[in-house]
Design an enzyme around this catalytic site. Structure first.
Site, mmCIF file in Angstrom:
data_model
loop_
_atom_site.group_PDB
_atom_site.id
_atom_site.type_symbol
_atom_site.label_atom_id
_atom_site.label_comp_id
_atom_site.label_asym_id
_atom_site.label_seq_id
_atom_site.Cartn_x
_atom_site.Cartn_y
_atom_site.Cartn_z
ATOM 1 N N THR A 40 -38.251 38.517 -12.531
ATOM 2 C CA THR A 40 -37.581 38.159 -13.775
ATOM 3 C C THR A 40 -36.271 37.450 -13.477
ATOM 4 O O THR A 40 -35.930 36.447 -14.126
ATOM 5 C CB THR A 40 -37.329 39.415 -14.627
ATOM 6 O OG1 THR A 40 -38.516 40.212 -14.623
ATOM 7 C CG2 THR A 40 -36.983 39.051 -16.045
ATOM 8 N N ASP A 64 -60.730 19.514 -26.171
ATOM 9 C CA ASP A 64 -60.689 20.698 -27.029
ATOM 10 C C ASP A 64 -60.785 21.923 -26.132
ATOM 11 O O ASP A 64 -60.754 21.814 -24.910
ATOM 12 C CB ASP A 64 -61.839 20.684 -28.062
ATOM 13 C CG ASP A 64 -61.482 21.499 -29.303
ATOM 14 O OD1 ASP A 64 -61.086 22.674 -29.144
ATOM 15 O OD2 ASP A 64 -61.581 20.970 -30.421
ATOM 16 N N HIS A 86 -48.018 48.477 -21.433
ATOM 17 C CA HIS A 86 -46.997 47.777 -20.665
ATOM 18 C C HIS A 86 -47.370 46.327 -20.375
ATOM 19 O O HIS A 86 -46.572 45.435 -20.622
ATOM 20 C CB HIS A 86 -46.547 48.520 -19.417
ATOM 21 C CG HIS A 86 -45.249 47.944 -18.969
ATOM 22 N ND1 HIS A 86 -44.074 48.190 -19.636
ATOM 23 C CD2 HIS A 86 -44.945 47.018 -18.035
ATOM 24 C CE1 HIS A 86 -43.111 47.464 -19.115
ATOM 25 N NE2 HIS A 86 -43.598 46.745 -18.137
ATOM 26 N N HIS A 146 -43.612 54.563 -16.935
ATOM 27 C CA HIS A 146 -42.182 54.641 -17.245
ATOM 28 C C HIS A 146 -41.946 54.783 -18.747
ATOM 29 O O HIS A 146 -40.818 55.001 -19.165
ATOM 30 C CB HIS A 146 -41.409 53.460 -16.642
ATOM 31 C CG HIS A 146 -41.745 52.125 -17.229
ATOM 32 N ND1 HIS A 146 -41.882 51.000 -16.474
ATOM 33 C CD2 HIS A 146 -41.978 51.734 -18.497
ATOM 34 C CE1 HIS A 146 -42.171 49.983 -17.256
ATOM 35 N NE2 HIS A 146 -42.237 50.399 -18.481
ATOM 36 N N HIS A 147 -43.005 54.665 -19.528
ATOM 37 C CA HIS A 147 -42.883 54.971 -20.959
ATOM 38 C C HIS A 147 -43.039 56.455 -21.216
ATOM 39 O O HIS A 147 -42.954 56.908 -22.347
ATOM 40 C CB HIS A 147 -43.955 54.217 -21.751
ATOM 41 C CG HIS A 147 -43.805 52.727 -21.690
ATOM 42 N ND1 HIS A 147 -43.070 52.022 -22.599
ATOM 43 C CD2 HIS A 147 -44.271 51.813 -20.797
ATOM 44 C CE1 HIS A 147 -43.099 50.736 -22.290
ATOM 45 N NE2 HIS A 147 -43.815 50.584 -21.199
ATOM 46 N N SER A 161 -39.474 27.266 -20.624
ATOM 47 C CA SER A 161 -39.469 26.372 -19.467
ATOM 48 C C SER A 161 -39.647 24.921 -19.901
ATOM 49 O O SER A 161 -38.957 24.018 -19.419
ATOM 50 C CB SER A 161 -40.587 26.748 -18.485
ATOM 51 O OG SER A 161 -40.342 28.024 -17.944
ATOM 52 N N TYR A 185 -45.689 42.139 -21.554
ATOM 53 C CA TYR A 185 -45.643 40.865 -20.815
ATOM 54 C C TYR A 185 -46.532 39.830 -21.475
ATOM 55 O O TYR A 185 -46.243 38.630 -21.429
ATOM 56 C CB TYR A 185 -46.016 41.079 -19.348
ATOM 57 C CG TYR A 185 -45.024 41.983 -18.672
ATOM 58 C CD1 TYR A 185 -43.664 41.712 -18.775
ATOM 59 C CD2 TYR A 185 -45.416 43.121 -17.983
ATOM 60 C CE1 TYR A 185 -42.727 42.548 -18.217
ATOM 61 C CE2 TYR A 185 -44.484 43.955 -17.416
ATOM 62 C CZ TYR A 185 -43.143 43.668 -17.536
ATOM 63 O OH TYR A 185 -42.217 44.502 -16.989
ATOM 64 N N GLU A 241 -49.051 44.643 -22.218
ATOM 65 C CA GLU A 241 -48.928 44.019 -23.536
ATOM 66 C C GLU A 241 -47.531 43.423 -23.745
ATOM 67 O O GLU A 241 -47.403 42.349 -24.326
ATOM 68 C CB GLU A 241 -49.237 45.053 -24.624
ATOM 69 C CG GLU A 241 -48.979 44.582 -26.054
ATOM 70 C CD GLU A 241 -49.935 43.491 -26.529
ATOM 71 O OE1 GLU A 241 -51.048 43.394 -25.990
ATOM 72 O OE2 GLU A 241 -49.550 42.737 -27.441
ATOM 73 N N TRP A 251 -46.725 52.976 -33.523
ATOM 74 C CA TRP A 251 -47.747 52.060 -32.985
ATOM 75 C C TRP A 251 -48.402 52.650 -31.747
ATOM 76 O O TRP A 251 -49.419 52.172 -31.279
ATOM 77 C CB TRP A 251 -47.147 50.679 -32.698
ATOM 78 C CG TRP A 251 -46.526 50.497 -31.357
ATOM 79 C CD1 TRP A 251 -45.392 51.093 -30.903
ATOM 80 C CD2 TRP A 251 -46.992 49.668 -30.282
ATOM 81 N NE1 TRP A 251 -45.115 50.681 -29.628
ATOM 82 C CE2 TRP A 251 -46.075 49.798 -29.218
ATOM 83 C CE3 TRP A 251 -48.087 48.812 -30.127
ATOM 84 C CZ2 TRP A 251 -46.221 49.130 -28.002
ATOM 85 C CZ3 TRP A 251 -48.233 48.144 -28.907
ATOM 86 C CH2 TRP A 251 -47.303 48.315 -27.868
ATOM 87 N N HIS A 259 -44.706 48.034 -39.020
ATOM 88 C CA HIS A 259 -43.779 47.056 -38.444
ATOM 89 C C HIS A 259 -44.169 46.741 -36.998
ATOM 90 O O HIS A 259 -44.266 45.579 -36.615
ATOM 91 C CB HIS A 259 -42.348 47.589 -38.511
ATOM 92 C CG HIS A 259 -41.342 46.733 -37.824
ATOM 93 N ND1 HIS A 259 -40.963 45.507 -38.317
ATOM 94 C CD2 HIS A 259 -40.649 46.900 -36.674
ATOM 95 C CE1 HIS A 259 -40.075 44.961 -37.497
ATOM 96 N NE2 HIS A 259 -39.869 45.788 -36.493
ATOM 97 N N ARG A 281 -35.120 57.706 -32.411
ATOM 98 C CA ARG A 281 -35.898 56.684 -33.116
ATOM 99 C C ARG A 281 -36.692 57.312 -34.245
ATOM 100 O O ARG A 281 -36.925 58.495 -34.265
ATOM 101 C CB ARG A 281 -36.949 56.089 -32.184
ATOM 102 C CG ARG A 281 -36.474 55.310 -31.061
ATOM 103 C CD ARG A 281 -37.617 55.098 -30.089
ATOM 104 N NE ARG A 281 -38.625 54.167 -30.629
ATOM 105 C CZ ARG A 281 -39.673 53.748 -29.956
ATOM 106 N NH1 ARG A 281 -39.879 54.173 -28.732
ATOM 107 N NH2 ARG A 281 -40.532 52.899 -30.475
ATOM 108 N N SER A 287 -60.702 39.813 -30.889
ATOM 109 C CA SER A 287 -60.193 38.452 -31.079
ATOM 110 C C SER A 287 -59.432 37.993 -29.848
ATOM 111 O O SER A 287 -59.630 36.888 -29.346
ATOM 112 C CB SER A 287 -59.285 38.434 -32.309
ATOM 113 O OG SER A 287 -58.417 37.341 -32.264
ATOM 114 N N SER A 288 -58.568 38.871 -29.324
ATOM 115 C CA SER A 288 -57.768 38.505 -28.158
ATOM 116 C C SER A 288 -58.641 38.274 -26.933
ATOM 117 O O SER A 288 -58.394 37.358 -26.153
ATOM 118 C CB SER A 288 -56.758 39.606 -27.835
ATOM 119 O OG SER A 288 -55.804 39.689 -28.849
ATOM 120 N N LYS A 315 -36.807 33.922 -12.547
ATOM 121 C CA LYS A 315 -37.022 33.045 -13.700
ATOM 122 C C LYS A 315 -35.698 32.654 -14.354
ATOM 123 O O LYS A 315 -35.442 31.477 -14.618
ATOM 124 C CB LYS A 315 -37.931 33.732 -14.738
ATOM 125 C CG LYS A 315 -39.358 33.919 -14.255
ATOM 126 C CD LYS A 315 -40.355 33.894 -15.384
ATOM 127 C CE LYS A 315 -40.556 32.536 -15.968
ATOM 128 N NZ LYS A 315 -41.452 31.661 -15.225
#
Lengths: 221, 290, 536
Positions: C333, C109, C258, C307-308, C273, C262, C260, C144, C79, C455, C174-175, C336
């Site tokens: 944040t 292009d 982290h 912080h994780h 926006s 964002y 990731e 994950w 998941h 969890r 790919s990324s 925004k």
């Protein structure tokens, strides 16, 4: 959004950036990717060095014997803790639970390890102190954890560790509250078992003798 | 240790009396701190640390709910006042420097207000004043074992009671065969490690949650101020039975604790003598020799 | 040079492949964008299936139908991977990015069309590898986060984790290729007059995201390679037995992980926006602040990773630093959120489906954002770490917010992409069903988490039954919303309701609305020139 589409005019000639410019940009970006990958691999040695230097995560220091003159009267309790990884069929425990030492004073403690399997095995120990902040001040002079240990089936060994706690621990605002330090080891089966394999070849010849050893040396439990 | 554990397990599955003996223990746990149906908040705090966490969280929650309501109110105004019908002519405003400064500065101020109690709490949790005793906790796939190094070093395993053996009054997935017993109002040093993968020893009511990492020993402390039985669960994914290795701690008066220690020393010493025999067996090597 | 380019363009005009060749060999940014969006839909179906399986299992205490707990862990792992790498990233970054970056900046292009094709097929291969990983040797039950030692060869023997690692490697490659393509396109191929400070915020968002990808993915790739060699070739980067440290993995993983998050949410900011500005019929309030807030979030995102890891056993100073650094993120944040509100303020808003999704996004992002502040504090995080509270938090900010941006972006741009406009009434119904569903799904998880529910468990103590049942019902409602979405998609594609070049009116002032709908195979072959006042 900040520009007005009504002012867009279309030109008839195509002015494209030269393709080489795209190529240059891509090369720079690939360089960045390579750099970050390199950094990821460099993090392994860097992390180890960082922990060693700063005592981060309770990493202890390695030192020469301390000068006698640096001994102060304040006492600290050092507690001893032992663990064995599941994949290593050894028993491992400290001979003494705690020792009280003066700061700066060299002390010796013993651990006892027994191979309870029927094969020689190489073990290697990881270690740290708790609380972590004491790592910077905990100095080992001699330790069984500096090298790998080979134990024959049933063999029991007593292993010394000599250490001292640096007296500057009381000068650090952070560590002045530390009254006791736990020194903890965990034995793992070493990834390199070649020493054990050498023993094993000889063991086949003297199998009878080895069996006797394993009956003789019985851990005290 | 390795072999002793296997023996213990065999011993237990064969003879059920240990479980029966400890069922009596658990029945006496009067004021248990455990999750309640439809609970929306923390479990009641049983340690100074959890009290401080709860207090700090109340501050955070109040301000945060305020922020959410503020944003919601603005959005409702926008919906009712600035829809195409009520306001056919959009304004052309795209800048308002004072406003932009305000909505940058006010969050900073709020964060500074948060950070002061946050840091106080953090450093309070970190400092073990002067623990009177030590509890050593070892995580295993998939149970906990506990040692009392300052009380002769006896040790025992703590396994979850499987669903089919749950008796009335026991909590499914939370109760264990051997509960940890700790004295009340006593600072206890907790040393944690693991012998296989990373686990996490957690009790919500204590405000304790710490990973047990193989190859390193983590330290924290706990001082439980109310007797009772407290429950927690492994809080780091550790494999197949991650959801089935609960933590149960029974906190008793200091006297009762002494009695328990005397009893436990005998009880668990017996089991611990087992390895001597094991040595004579041809134990298969478990080490992965590469 | 410009002559050659002209000739090239001319060539391409004549050469327009049809049938399967059009897609498999595609070098056209719109076709590749469409393929990414289709892949995201396939990923979403698989990813949603796993989450529904999880919610069905957690509907009641006790074991419902997953008695193999390894399989449950594999579901949880799958998941996470699928939703992150094969739904949100392909849709928000690659799908909308490929479609609209060239259209918005006036480029014909992407800079490297063939590399673009490779990026897509690498990701397709990655998805196949991930499915294989899930089907062999019991599957990867590591979460994950793939923490060793659980993920090493002792505790996950077999090839499942190896396939998972290779899958991530391919997805990462790919990324990286995609990011290089995006950055090069944005840096070099903007039409004259389209300065950085005039770029639409969506392009800004994609640019920041591409830079984050470029810096974060190689770290993941390095860590994955180390894990792979630890598993197979006897290295000991993360194994204490050989002097490694399992925590090094966590540092490397979260140094990637982290940023990731964002990478997932910043493109969503961009989409929102555009929508907000379009429907308020106002330019974005504080355009530069908005652009640089995203850049700031990206920069700070690289220095908050631990912080994780508050509960792994850190020195207290480390936790203090990461607490303070993490809280800093709340500032850009906040800028925004308030800028979006200010954009809407004074607007003349038509609440069509894309705008409903934008409003939903902003509100739910705030709900998830404030709990982020709670979790940022190492002190209070002790009570929340690894509980359902965290699950609720990151689903509000990532899953709900990101998926709302995807839905919103779909409704906003479907006319441009397909040439058909969606049925408005059904679209609004789809929004409301989804909005109600996700809130019923995720809000009760805050309560379960505060009460202490961990969890990643297949069964829970009976006391948590109530909130879990409600949460499961929310999941079923959300699935109804997702099915409705496919109904909308079907009806749109089948409808006769041709979309105008600009269905949204004066508010839609970006370049993609100047080309006809559906956007022709080749656009901006004649470079548009943007002559306007610099950004205010």
């Amino acid at each position: 959004m900040t520009k007005q589409p009504d002012k867009i005019k279309r030109r008839t000639t195509v002015t494209r950036e030269p393709k080489t410019r795209n190529g240059v940009t891509a090369v720079i970006l690939f360089g960045l990717v390579a750099g970050m990958t390199g950094l990821a691999f460099a993090s392994d040695p860097l992390y180890r060095i960082f922990c060693k230097v700063t005592g981060y995560g309770g990493t202890t220091q390695v030192a020469e014997a301390p000068a006698k003159s640096k001994i102060v009267d304040q006492m600290v309790t050092v507690r001893f803790d032992a663990n064995v990884n599941k994949l290593l069929p050894w028993q491992f425990k400290p001979v003494q639970n705690t020792i009280k030492v003066r700061l700066g004073e060299q002390a010796i403690a013993f651990y006892e390890a027994t191979n309870v399997s029927d094969k020689p095995i190489v073990g290697t120990a990881t270690f740290n102190v708790a609380p972590f902040k004491a790592g910077e001040y905990f100095n080992k002079i001699e330790c069984f954890c500096f090298t790998e240990q080979v134990l024959k089936p049933g063999q029991m060994v007593q292993m010394p560790v000599t250490f001292y706690v640096d007296q500057s621990i009381i000068k650090d605002r952070n560590t002045v509250d530390v009254k006791s330090i736990t020194l903890s080891y965990t034995f793992f089966a070493s990834d390199d078992q070649s020493e054990a394999e050498k023993l094993q070849t000889t063991q086949f010849i003297t199998d009878e003798k080895d069996t006797i050893i394993s009956r003789e040396v019985v851990p005290k439990g | 240790m390795q072999n002793s554990r296997r023996i213990i397990l065999r011993y237990k599955s064969g003879v059920a009396f240990l479980i029966t003996a400890f069922a009596a223990f658990m029945a006496s746990g009067a004021n248990a701190a455990e999750p309640k149906p439809w609970q929306m908040n923390f479990q009641p705090a049983a340690t100074p640390v959890m009290e401080k966490i709860t207090e700090f969280h109340n501050l955070l929650l109040t301000v945060e709910v305020g922020i959410v309501i503020f944003v919601l109110a603005l959005m409702l105004i926008i919906i009712f006042k600035f829809n195409a019908k009520s306001n056919p002519e959009p304004s052309k405003t795209t800048h308002n420097t004072p406003l932009e400064v305000i909505w940058t500065v006010i969050p900073i101020v709020i964060l500074i207000i948060f950070s002061v109690p946050s840091m106080k709490l953090l450093f309070f949790m970190d400092k073990a004043q002067n623990p009177e005793m030590t509890l050593k906790i070892v995580g295993h796939q998939w149970y906990w074992s506990y040692q009392y190094p300052d009380h002769g070093g006896f040790e025992f395993d703590s396994n979850m009671i499987p669903d089919e053996e749950i008796k009335p009054g026991q909590r499914r997935l939370l109760d264990v065969d051997n509960q940890v017993v700790l004295p009340v109002n006593t600072e206890v040093r907790l040393l944690m490690t693991s012998e296989d993968v990373i686990h996490n020893w957690a009790i919500p009511a204590f405000g304790v949650k710490l990973d047990t990492v193989p190859g390193r020993t983590n330290e924290t402390w706990v001082k439980v101020t109310k007797p009772g039985t407290y429950y927690g669960q492994c809080s780091e994914l550790c494999g197949v039975n991650h959801g089935f290795m609960p933590v149960a701690v029974k906190v008793v008066s200091k006297d009762e604790f002494k009695q328990w220690v005397a009893k436990a020393k005998k009880e668990f010493a017996k089991v611990k003598a087992a390895p001597v025999k094991v040595v004579e067996m041809n134990t298969p090597v478990q080490a992965k020799v590469r | 040079m410009s002559d050659t380019a002209h000739a090239d363009a001319h060539d391409r005009h004549d050469h327009r492949p049809t049938g399967w060749r059009r897609w498999v060999y595609s070098t056209n940014h719109k076709d590749i964008g469409t393929m990414y969006i289709v892949m995201a839909m396939i990923g979403a179906i698989v990813g949603t299936a796993t989450s529904v399986a999880i919610r069905l299992e957690l509907h009641e205490p006790g074991i419902q139908f997953i008695s193999d707990f390894q399989f449950y862990n594999v579901l949880v792992t799958a998941h996470g991977f699928i939703m992150v790498f094969f739904v949100v990233m392909p849709a928000l970054i690659a799908g909308f990015g490929n479609w609209f970056i060239p259209l918005m900046i006036g480029a014909p292009d992407m800079a490297f069309p063939r590399m673009n094709n490779i990026s897509f097929w690498l990701l397709a291969a990655a998805l196949v590898m991930l499915v294989i990983a899930g089907l062999i040797d019991g599957g990867p039950g590591t979460g994950w986060t793939v923490y060793p030692p659980l993920s090493n060869a002792d505790y996950h023997p077999g090839m499942a984790v190896d396939f998972g690692i290779l899958s991530l490697h391919l997805a990462g490659a790919s990324s990286i290729l995609g990011a290089i393509n995006f950055i090069t396109t944005i840096v070099n191929m903007r039409a004259p007059g389209m300065t950085f400070h005039r770029m639409p915020l969506f392009v800004w968002a994609e640019f920041v995201t591409a830079v984050l990808l470029l810096l974060a993915i190689p770290v993941l790739a390095g860590a994955l390679t180390m894990l792979l060699t630890d598993r197979n070739f006897g290295t000991t980067f993360f194994s204490p037995a050989g002097g490694g440290d399992p925590l090094l993995w966590q540092h490397l993983f979260w140094f990637f992980g982290h940023p990731e998050v964002y990478i997932i949410i910043i493109p969503a900011f961009g989409v929102i926006s555009q929508i907000v500005s379009t429907f308020a019929k106002k330019p974005v309030f504080g355009y530069l602040g908005m652009a640089y807030a995203m850049a700031a979030i990206g920069v700070v995102g690289f220095v908050v990773w631990a912080h994780h890891m508050y509960t792994v056993g850190f020195n207290v100073e480390t936790r203090a630093y990461f607490t303070l650094a993490t809280m800093v993120i709340a500032v850009p944040t906040g800028v925004k959120v308030f800028s979006w509100l200010a954009t809407m303020w004074g607007g003349s808003i038509k609440f069509d489906t894309p705008m409903l999704y934008a409003m939903g996004f902003i509100f739910l992002f705030v709900v998830g954002g404030v709990t982020g502040v709670t979790l940022a504090n190492a002190g209070s995080d002790i009570a929340f770490h690894d509980t359902y509270f965290v699950v609720a938090h990151f689903h509000y900010v990532l899953s709900v917010a990101a998926i709302f941006a995807m839905y919103g972006g779909f409704y906003y741009w479907i006319g441009k992409m397909s040439g058909k406009q969606y049925p408005e009434g059904l679209g609004r119904l789809q929004f409301w069903v989804s909005f109600v569903g996700v809130n019923i799904l995720f809000f009760p998880q805050h309560f379960a988490g505060m009460a202490g529910m961990p969890r990643r468990i297949p069964d829970f103590p009976d006391a948590y039954a109530g909130w879990n049942m409600i949460s499961s019902w929310g999941a079923y409602i959300t699935v109804v919303g997702a099915i409705l979405f496919f109904v909308v998609l079907w009806k749109t594609l089948k409808s006769e309701n041709a979309a105008e070049a600009n269905p949204w009116g004066v508010g839609a002032d970006t370049l993609e609305w100047t080309v006809e709908s559906p956007a022709p195979f080749h656009t901006h072959e004649q470079t548009p020139s943007i002559s306007t006042q610099p950004a205010e």
